[in-house]
Structures are given as structure tokens and as C-alpha cells.
Motif scaffolding. Structure first.
Motif, short mmCIF file in Angstrom:
data_model
loop_
_atom_site.label_atom_id
_atom_site.label_comp_id
_atom_site.label_asym_id
_atom_site.label_seq_id
_atom_site.Cartn_x
_atom_site.Cartn_y
_atom_site.Cartn_z
N ARG A 88 -14.24 2.89 -13.42
CA ARG A 88 -14.17 3.35 -12.04
C ARG A 88 -13.35 2.35 -11.22
O ARG A 88 -12.51 2.73 -10.39
CB ARG A 88 -15.59 3.45 -11.47
CG ARG A 88 -15.69 4.37 -10.30
CD ARG A 88 -17.10 4.93 -10.17
NE ARG A 88 -18.11 3.91 -10.02
CZ ARG A 88 -19.17 3.79 -10.81
NH1 ARG A 88 -19.36 4.61 -11.82
NH2 ARG A 88 -20.05 2.83 -10.60
N PHE A 89 -13.60 1.08 -11.45
CA PHE A 89 -12.85 0.02 -10.78
C PHE A 89 -11.35 0.20 -11.03
O PHE A 89 -10.54 0.23 -10.09
CB PHE A 89 -13.33 -1.33 -11.31
CG PHE A 89 -12.50 -2.52 -10.93
CD1 PHE A 89 -12.19 -2.79 -9.60
CD2 PHE A 89 -12.06 -3.40 -11.91
CE1 PHE A 89 -11.44 -3.92 -9.26
CE2 PHE A 89 -11.31 -4.52 -11.57
CZ PHE A 89 -11.00 -4.77 -10.26
N GLY A 137 2.40 1.49 -3.32
CA GLY A 137 1.38 1.90 -4.28
C GLY A 137 1.09 3.38 -4.18
O GLY A 137 0.95 4.06 -5.20
N LEU A 138 0.99 3.86 -2.96
CA LEU A 138 0.68 5.28 -2.77
C LEU A 138 1.77 6.15 -3.39
O LEU A 138 1.48 7.10 -4.12
CB LEU A 138 0.55 5.58 -1.28
CG LEU A 138 0.14 7.00 -0.91
CD1 LEU A 138 -1.20 7.35 -1.57
CD2 LEU A 138 0.05 7.17 0.59
N GLN A 168 -9.71 2.82 -12.12
CA GLN A 168 -9.20 4.11 -11.66
C GLN A 168 -9.08 4.17 -10.15
O GLN A 168 -8.08 4.61 -9.59
CB GLN A 168 -10.12 5.22 -12.15
CG GLN A 168 -9.45 6.10 -13.17
CD GLN A 168 -10.42 7.08 -13.81
OE1 GLN A 168 -10.00 8.01 -14.46
NE2 GLN A 168 -11.71 6.87 -13.63
N GLN A 169 -10.12 3.75 -9.50
CA GLN A 169 -10.17 3.84 -8.04
C GLN A 169 -9.10 2.96 -7.41
O GLN A 169 -8.42 3.38 -6.48
CB GLN A 169 -11.56 3.41 -7.56
CG GLN A 169 -11.90 3.91 -6.18
CD GLN A 169 -13.40 4.17 -6.09
OE1 GLN A 169 -14.03 4.59 -7.04
NE2 GLN A 169 -13.96 3.88 -4.93
N GLN A 170 -8.96 1.75 -7.93
CA GLN A 170 -7.97 0.84 -7.38
C GLN A 170 -6.59 1.09 -7.97
O GLN A 170 -5.64 0.41 -7.61
CB GLN A 170 -8.38 -0.61 -7.64
CG GLN A 170 -9.71 -1.02 -7.02
CD GLN A 170 -9.69 -0.91 -5.51
OE1 GLN A 170 -8.67 -1.17 -4.88
NE2 GLN A 170 -10.82 -0.53 -4.93
N LYS A 171 -6.50 2.03 -8.91
CA LYS A 171 -5.25 2.28 -9.61
C LYS A 171 -4.61 0.97 -10.09
O LYS A 171 -3.43 0.70 -9.83
CB LYS A 171 -4.25 2.99 -8.68
CG LYS A 171 -4.76 4.32 -8.15
CD LYS A 171 -3.62 5.34 -8.06
CE LYS A 171 -3.89 6.43 -7.06
NZ LYS A 171 -3.69 5.93 -5.66
N ARG A 202 0.11 3.91 -8.15
CA ARG A 202 -0.31 2.73 -8.91
C ARG A 202 -0.29 1.53 -7.98
O ARG A 202 0.66 1.38 -7.21
CB ARG A 202 0.69 2.52 -10.04
CG ARG A 202 0.42 1.34 -10.90
CD ARG A 202 1.52 1.16 -11.91
NE ARG A 202 1.26 1.96 -13.11
CZ ARG A 202 1.50 1.51 -14.33
NH1 ARG A 202 2.02 0.34 -14.53
NH2 ARG A 202 1.25 2.26 -15.37
N SER A 203 -1.31 0.72 -8.03
CA SER A 203 -1.35 -0.42 -7.10
C SER A 203 -0.64 -1.64 -7.68
O SER A 203 -0.18 -1.63 -8.81
CB SER A 203 -2.79 -0.80 -6.78
OG SER A 203 -3.35 -1.52 -7.84
N LEU A 244 -4.45 -10.83 -7.59
CA LEU A 244 -5.50 -10.86 -8.60
C LEU A 244 -6.85 -10.51 -7.99
O LEU A 244 -7.30 -11.15 -7.03
CB LEU A 244 -5.57 -12.25 -9.23
CG LEU A 244 -6.45 -12.38 -10.47
CD1 LEU A 244 -5.86 -11.60 -11.63
CD2 LEU A 244 -6.63 -13.85 -10.84
N VAL A 245 -7.49 -9.49 -8.54
CA VAL A 245 -8.79 -9.04 -8.06
C VAL A 245 -9.85 -9.38 -9.11
O VAL A 245 -9.70 -9.01 -10.27
CB VAL A 245 -8.78 -7.52 -7.83
CG1 VAL A 245 -10.13 -7.04 -7.33
CG2 VAL A 245 -7.68 -7.15 -6.84
N GLN A 258 0.83 -1.20 0.00
CA GLN A 258 0.00 0.00 0.00
C GLN A 258 0.86 1.25 0.00
O GLN A 258 0.57 2.23 -0.70
CB GLN A 258 -0.88 0.02 1.24
CG GLN A 258 -1.62 -1.25 1.44
CD GLN A 258 -3.00 -1.00 2.00
OE1 GLN A 258 -3.79 -0.32 1.39
NE2 GLN A 258 -3.26 -1.56 3.17
N LEU A 281 -2.18 -4.47 -8.08
CA LEU A 281 -3.33 -5.35 -8.30
C LEU A 281 -3.60 -5.51 -9.79
O LEU A 281 -3.52 -4.55 -10.55
CB LEU A 281 -4.57 -4.75 -7.63
CG LEU A 281 -4.49 -4.51 -6.12
CD1 LEU A 281 -5.77 -3.84 -5.62
CD2 LEU A 281 -4.25 -5.83 -5.39
#
Lengths: 360, 360
Positions: free
Chosen positions: A133-134, A76-77, A136-139, A81-82, A115-116, A73, A84
Motif C-alpha cells: 500500500r505504501f 509525478g502526477l 502503491q499509494q506513494q507511487k 510515478r513519484s 528518501l522516505v 508533484q 520518492l
DNA sequence: CTGAAAGCGCTTACAG
DNA sequence: CTGAAAGCGCTTACAG
């Protein structure tokens, strides 16, 4: 398949026994114990060449010893970018979804990526917005697109627009090579045709999937084409448009098998429909393969569980998943991904007991 | 089922058209535009009661307007906990995995949580370490455990030790109610027995799953027990231990159906094995249900695709998944989860065409 | 009910 | 090859 992991540190073993402090060490702890700045540790984490080999080695073994693994995390921050990977699908069979997941996870293992899963309904209004949105939000680091959503150009465009990596699994090239894993359905359809022809079948029939699936068009098209090449015609009354479902296979077989003269072989564009053909034949008192030869597509577990066991085209779905995920992780996208895209994943015929030459 | 989402902001719609700046607004932007501190915005995001209603409303609509959604990574970093739910499974059928995923995702929809899949091999050395690392590294918010891993007490202990929420899906209580979703396999096994007895069957046989599966013990046990209660004995030679696989169903049926006198009914502890029974019967020239009645378990797609359609016990797997995920998200774990745990998910018999009274 | 300060664990410029 | 400063976008104490 080279594992282009972003970092080695993810492979860190469990906290070394006795290391104490609850395994919650941070980059600062590592830096302090190693007597370097955290930036240097960061460089090691990210495989930067700008670290003296011995320094790197020292830090690496220290991390191992401490059971240190960087926090995804926090990384990612900072990276914006995550780590995932999203798996987006509409409504394939359960077996397809699961095999694809296994394959993707094969490639993600020990890479620090997870994997999500994200099912969706491509027929619903605004489903693209939902995926956008998925992502973008989760990057999301990247997205794997499975048919039928993989065939939606608008989705691909939306993803490209927001700068999200993606790989489309589909039967024909419809994007840059770096964004594609091909399933070669046309060639496989032809294989089915050639096999039946070589057994001596001349009156063959076809149950396709829905027209809106590119795979269906390719499988059926390849079949028809190859037949024509060998001088066998496939008149419209011997083609039935199914829905890739068991029930549509039953209905298709019932329609096709009441024609006169009766076809001696049926190619169903997936195994579920082929199973439907079995049911219809059983009910009509036709024996397989005595009275009717059947070829399916997928090599799902169903295929070997039918009796007689179904001859079918094996789609190596797990390989598709592995390939797609590996491309997403490629170091220098899209260049490396493109190189990998060369590795082809092709279906091939698995001969079992559902076909024989037609009766005289 | 109340959705105990941690935050309302996650439901934010797509960036309002024309809002401009690439939809990348942060809590600071919201605070500035609302003329409040970011802490107040944070309070709104987290549904804190310590905000004046009108202030809250103003901020809420502003967020909506801006298409603002909080960054899960940043929140996670500050919270020291991610917004990821792990789905851990060993090797159930594809249909089971997928249905469970759908169910879990039903509960997670619009909650800001995502589902991360994590298959494992419960027979491999150190598999618990692997899951522990997964949970710790990703700082999972919670984990859903599916049979057979859900039955492993050592795994549950390990999770508890690292302070990771989990819910176990299993056939009997083996943990706090807040950690359990029960599948009531024993009761369902009894239903199968009662049904067959009511049809008049007296010589019945049983194909169980592997002994190491608690579900197998419960299904078989409930069946045997109920039979005994109605005065029907189930001697060892009419019980076969299968492996929950198609092949073991074939082998089991072949063994059981060559006994004299032949059983008039078989209860297979899952549909795959029941399908195996069909194959064996077909090969031996026995008709279903004329010569043999068959009951399965799961109500997988297979059940309605067999011919004749299989009478089976429907396990509402999607409901299990939904229930498990909802419990994990419960506001005040474990209290609320415990309340939800009351909602029972029970299998029930789906009567189709594979059973009839035994022939005279 | 509201806010200013410090911090979560990492990385990106920027210097040296 | 190495490091000190600032920042990623949020939240937790702590004050008021």
C-alpha cells in the motif's frame, strides 16, 4: 559512480538574488521568457536529445538565473510515478539504519529524489500488504529492502507484481542481479576462522544469530566451513544460537565458557553479542585477549569503544546504501542496474586488540 | 494524543478482494459509482462538514469497498503543499536519530503523511540555503528540527520566511510554544547532582558536551547549580569540556582522575562519554562504583550494556519525535499545536549499578 | 448541502 | 528539432 539523474534542473541553485517574484516560477514562465513552448522546456528538464544545443543552453541558463526547479508533484502526477525512494526495514541496529540512510542519500543527492523511511514488523500479519500500500499509494520510484525483510521472497514478489522497482540487500543472490546488493557474509565468516586459526587457536566457539536470518547462517557457515578446511572441528557444544542481541551474547558466552576444556576464542556473529561476551568474561574473571580471544562482526562504533578494542569484520553499510540507491536510479533499469551490480561491497577484517595466540 | 489527520480516506484498507480493476480507481470512479459529483467526494475526503451524513457514509463505505485512496501527488498539486514531513538533523547519535524517526512515524501512521529524512552539515557554508530549497521544492508540510540545528535561530527564521511549519526540539524555549518541544535538560542535570549528593558525594566532577550545544550548557548548568544549592562547589579543575564523543570521555576522565584529591563521582553529559569514563577507569585500575561513581545521560542501549550497568538520565526520544510530529499535524496550527505543547516530555533518572556512596 | 468550471505544474501522445 | 491539445487526479473559488 555515475549519477543517472533524471534531470539536470534539480541541481538548480537558489533563486538568483534580485530575481524577484518569490522564486515560484513555473515552466510557463521559463517558456515565455525563453520564447519557446513549454514542451521544449520540458524536454530540457528531461534531458531529451530532441533540442537544439543552443536552445538547450539558453533555457538551462535561464532556469539557473530564475532559480527555477520543476515541481516534483506536478511531474509525478504527469509521470504517474513519484520521485520518492522508500527505505523499508524491520529491526536492524540503529547504526545500520542510519549508515544505510546516509549511503542512500549520498546517491540521491542533487538528483531530485528524496528518501522516505518505512519501518515495519515482518512478524506481524499482513505486513506485506502494508508495504504494498505504501509503495502503491506513494507511487514510489523504488524501494530499498534491508535484512531481514530483504530476505522475504513473498515481499519481493508482491513488489514485482505491482511493478515497483526494488533492490534487496542480502548475503546471497536470491533474485536477479539487478535487484541485489550482496554482502558476502560467508566469505567474511571464513576470514574470521582463518585469522583465529592462523593465531594458533584450535578450540574455538561460535555464537550465531537467529536461524531465520540468512546472514547468520552465512556467517556461521563460512566460519565452520573454513575451520573444517583447516582441519578444525566445531562440535555442537561449542556453537550457541544467539539472537543478535547483547543479552544473548552474554548468555552464549556464559554457556560456552563453562565447558571443559574452555574454548580459547569466540566468534560472535555481530558486535552487540561480542560486547555481551566481554561482559560475561569480565564477570567470570577472564581477561581478553589473555584468556579469551574475541572476534565480532559489523565494526559498529561499539567495537572501538570496548576495551580492549574489538577485532571485527567491517561491513561497509554506507556503501551498501549508496550502491542500492544508485542501482534504483539507473537510467535503463534493469540493464544499467545489472552492470552496477558488479561493483562488489565486501566486508574485511579489522584487527584491533581482542585477539592473540592462545596461552600455552 | 488525538490524530488530527487531514483525511479519513487514507486509512482505506487494501483493495477489497475481487474489486477488479487493479486498485487504480480515482475520485471520478467513486463519484460516478456513488452518483454524486467529484466535489462531494472531495468533501468527504477532506472531512468537510458540508455533506449530508448519509451521503458521507455511503461514499465512505464505497471508497472502502473499492480500496480507493486519494493520490497524494494530485492532492498536493492542488493544495500547493505536499504531505511530506521533513526530518532535519546535523549529527546526533544513530540511536537518537532512529528513535526520533520511530516516534515521528508513530504520529504519522495512517495519516497519509510520510517522513523524509534530510541530514545536513550545520558547519558548512550555505547549509540553510540547502534546507530552504529542500522545504520549498518539496513543498513540505512541515519540518522537525533536531539539536543541534534546532538551536540555530537563522534556520528557524529562514523557514518562517518561506512559510514552512516547523517544530524545534531543544532544551529551552527559544521560539513560540507552538514551535517548541522542550527537553528540560537543566532539570535533569539537577537530578544527577541531587542524586550524587544524596549518596554522600562531595568531590564530584563534570564532563560537559561542546559549548556550542545548548543541551550541554543546560545539563552542566543544572548540575552545577543544584550542587551549589546543596553547598557543594565545582571548581574549574573538576570540569572538563568534552565533545559528546567516546574519545572525549576517555580524555576527560583521564584528566579528571589524575587530580589530587581524586573526585569520587563523575557526571558525563551523555552516555558515550560515560562509556569513555569506564574505559579510562578500567585502564587506571579504578573500579566502578567502588572507586568511582558515574552518571550518564540519554539511556542509550550502551547504558545497560556497560558493566556495571550505567545509571543515567533517560531521555524519551521517541516521545519527542511523536510529540513534534503530532504538533505539526495539528488541525489549526498554531493554536492546536500550542495546546499540545503543554504535554511535557521530561527526562528522569534511571538508577542502575554505577553509583554508590563514596568510600571512607 | 451540492455541482460545473477552471486550474495546480507538469507530461504524453500526436502533428508538423 | 518544435509546438498545440488533452490529460494526470485532485482542489479552489463561485454559483446555486
Amino acid at each position: 559512480m555515475s549519477n543517472d539523474a533524471k534531470t539536470r534542473a534539480h541541481e538548480a541553485a537558489a533563486p538568483a538574488t534580485g530575481s524577484g517574484t518569490h522564486g515560484k516560477s513555473t515552466i510557463n514562465d521559463v517558456a515565455r521568457l525563453a520564447g519557446v513552448s513549454k514542451k521544449t522546456v520540458s524536454r530540457v528538464i528531461n534531458d531529451s536529445p530532441l533540442v537544439r544545443p543552443d536552445t538547450r543552453q539558453k533555457i538551462l541558463s535561464l532556469m539557473q538565473e530564475m532559480g527555477y526547479a520543476p515541481d516534483p508533484q506536478a511531474r509525478g502526477l504527469a509521470f504517474r510515478r513519484s520521485f520518492l525512494i522508500g527505505l523499508v526495514f524491520d529491526n536492524p541496529t540503529a547504526q545500520y539504519i542510519v549508515n544505510l540512510q546516509y549511503g542512500a542519500l549520498d546517491a540521491l543527492r542533487d538528483s531530485g529524489f528524496e528518501l522516505v523511511v518505512h519501518p515495519c514488523d515482518s512478524k506481524s500479519e499482513g505486513y506485506i500488504e502494508g508495504i504494498k500500500r505504501f509503495a502503491q499509494q506513494q507511487k514510489l520510484y523504488g524501494v530499498i529492502l534491508i535484512p531481514r525483510v530483504s530476505e522475504d521472497q513473498a515481499l519481493a514478489d508482491a513488489l514485482k507484481e505491482i511493478g515497483c522497482r526494488y533492490v534487496r540487500i542480502a548475503s546471497v543472490p536470491m533474485d536477479e542481479p539487478a535487484n541485489m546488493v550482496l554482502t558476502h557474509d560467508r566469505q567474511a565468516g571464513a576470514e574470521a576462522a582463518n585469522y583465529l586459526e592462523s593465531l594458533g587457536h584450535r578450540r574455538v566457539a561460535l555464537i550465531t544469530g537467529p536461524k531465520r536470518y540468512r546472514s547468520s547462517i552465512e556467517r556461521g557457515g563460512g566460519f565452520t566451513e573454513a575451520l573444517a578446511k583447516r582441519g578444525i572441528e566445531l562440535p555442537p557444544e561449542r556453537v550457541y544460537e544467539g539472537g543478535y542481541t547483547f543479552e544473548s551474547g552474554v548468555a552464549g558466552a556464559e554457556a560456552l565458557l563453562t565447558r571443559h576444556p574452555r574454548p580459547t576464542a569466540i566468534f560472535a556473529c555481530n558486535d552487540e553479542m561480542a560486547a555481551g561476551v566481554y561482559k560475561a568474561a569480565l564477570r567470570m574473571g577472564l581477561s581478553i585477549p589473555g584468556d579469551l580471544s574475541v572476534v565480532g562482526y559489523d565494526d559498529s562504533p561499539l567495537a572501538s569503544q570496548l576495551w580492549p578494542a574489538l577485532t571485527t569484520l567491517r561491513l561497509p553499510v554506507r556503501d551498501l546504501g549508496r550502491q542500492a540507491a544508485a542501482m534504483l536510479l539507473a537510467e535503463n533499469w534493469p540493464r544499467a542496474a545489472q552492470a552496477q551490480a558488479g561493483i562488489s561491497v565486501s566486508p574485511h577484517l579489522v584487527v584491533r586488540d581482542s585477539c592473540q595466540p592462545p596461552q600455552a
